[in-house]
Motif scaffolding. Structure first.
Motif, PDB file in Angstrom:
ATOM      1  N   ARG A 106      -1.390   5.833  -7.649  1.00 15.74           N
ATOM      2  CA  ARG A 106       0.054   5.761  -7.401  1.00 15.74           C
ATOM      3  C   ARG A 106       0.331   5.527  -5.919  1.00 15.74           C
ATOM      4  O   ARG A 106       1.225   4.743  -5.560  1.00 15.74           O
ATOM      5  N   GLU A 107      -0.410   6.194  -5.049  1.00 17.08           N
ATOM      6  CA  GLU A 107      -0.210   6.013  -3.606  1.00 17.08           C
ATOM      7  C   GLU A 107      -0.558   4.585  -3.182  1.00 17.08           C
ATOM      8  O   GLU A 107       0.128   3.990  -2.352  1.00 17.08           O
ATOM      9  N   GLY A 108      -1.611   4.020  -3.773  1.00 19.58           N
ATOM     10  CA  GLY A 108      -1.960   2.625  -3.495  1.00 19.58           C
ATOM     11  C   GLY A 108      -0.862   1.675  -3.919  1.00 19.58           C
ATOM     12  O   GLY A 108      -0.551   0.698  -3.216  1.00 19.58           O
ATOM     13  N   GLN A 109      -0.245   1.923  -5.067  1.00 18.01           N
ATOM     14  CA  GLN A 109       0.872   1.082  -5.515  1.00 18.01           C
ATOM     15  C   GLN A 109       2.060   1.212  -4.584  1.00 18.01           C
ATOM     16  O   GLN A 109       2.751   0.228  -4.290  1.00 18.01           O
ATOM     17  N   MET A 110       2.325   2.426  -4.094  1.00 16.65           N
ATOM     18  CA  MET A 110       3.450   2.620  -3.185  1.00 16.65           C
ATOM     19  C   MET A 110       3.207   1.891  -1.862  1.00 16.65           C
ATOM     20  O   MET A 110       4.125   1.255  -1.310  1.00 16.65           O
ATOM     21  N   ILE A 111       2.007   1.932  -1.334  1.00 12.29           N
ATOM     22  CA  ILE A 111       1.689   1.236  -0.085  1.00 12.29           C
ATOM     23  C   ILE A 111       1.848  -0.266  -0.269  1.00 12.29           C
ATOM     24  O   ILE A 111       2.409  -0.970   0.578  1.00 12.29           O
ATOM     25  N   GLU A 112       1.386  -0.772  -1.412  1.00 10.64           N
ATOM     26  CA  GLU A 112       1.519  -2.205  -1.672  1.00 10.64           C
ATOM     27  C   GLU A 112       2.979  -2.609  -1.835  1.00 10.64           C
ATOM     28  O   GLU A 112       3.399  -3.664  -1.334  1.00 10.64           O
ATOM     29  N   SER A 113       3.781  -1.818  -2.498  1.00 10.07           N
ATOM     30  CA  SER A 113       5.208  -2.126  -2.635  1.00 10.07           C
ATOM     31  C   SER A 113       5.929  -2.065  -1.301  1.00 10.07           C
ATOM     32  O   SER A 113       6.842  -2.862  -1.033  1.00 10.07           O
ATOM     33  N   GLU A 114       5.541  -1.157  -0.387  1.00 14.36           N
ATOM     34  CA  GLU A 114       6.131  -1.107   0.948  1.00 14.36           C
ATOM     35  C   GLU A 114       5.773  -2.345   1.743  1.00 14.36           C
ATOM     36  O   GLU A 114       6.603  -2.876   2.491  1.00 14.36           O
ATOM     37  N   ARG A 115       4.532  -2.856   1.596  1.00 14.75           N
ATOM     38  CA  ARG A 115       4.131  -4.082   2.281  1.00 14.75           C
ATOM     39  C   ARG A 115       4.985  -5.265   1.797  1.00 14.75           C
ATOM     40  O   ARG A 115       5.357  -6.126   2.585  1.00 14.75           O
ATOM     41  N   LEU A 116       5.219  -5.302   0.487  1.00 12.61           N
ATOM     42  CA  LEU A 116       6.019  -6.400  -0.041  1.00 12.61           C
ATOM     43  C   LEU A 116       7.451  -6.332   0.456  1.00 12.61           C
ATOM     44  O   LEU A 116       8.097  -7.364   0.705  1.00 12.61           O
TER      45      LEU A 116
END
Length: 119
Positions: A106-116
């Protein structure tokens, strides 16, 4: 009805002790008696097939038989204990590590969504 684990452990210990006693009684029985109720035969009857090479092989086979039975019992006991330990380790790791894995994903998905969002 399920018993507490210390009762089961006590039962297994008593069972192992009784098996060990039976094996020791079998391996230390006197080869010069016809059965357990008769008295010992005289040592002069010792020559009736209990000496020489034939006697050696018969005593060796009894020794190997009792040793094999003892080893089989102990290996079964060790296998049971290892299965129980493996089950405990597997269930504990599932309960403790799976939430951690989900949280990291979940944390990896959140970091990726913040990058986008930043791009």
């Amino acid at each position: 009805i399920t018993l507490p684990s210390h009762y089961c452990l006590l039962y297994h210990i008593i069972q192992q002790v009784s098996h060990t006693i039976n094996i020791l009684n079998y391996s230390t029985s006197n080869p010069y008696t016809t059965n357990k109720t008769n008295n010992l035969k005289m040592s002069s009857n010792k020559k009736s097939g209990n000496g020489g090479l034939k006697g050696f092989f018969s005593r060796a086979s009894k020794s190997f038989m009792s040793g094999g039975l003892y080893t089989k019992d102990k290996s079964n006991w060790i296998a049971e204990k290892l299965c129980r330990i493996g089950f405990i380790v597997a269930t504990t790791s599932i309960v403790l590590l799976m939430p951690l894995v989900f949280e990291i994903a979940r944390e990896g998905q959140m970091i990726e969504s913040e990058r986008l969002q930043v791009d």
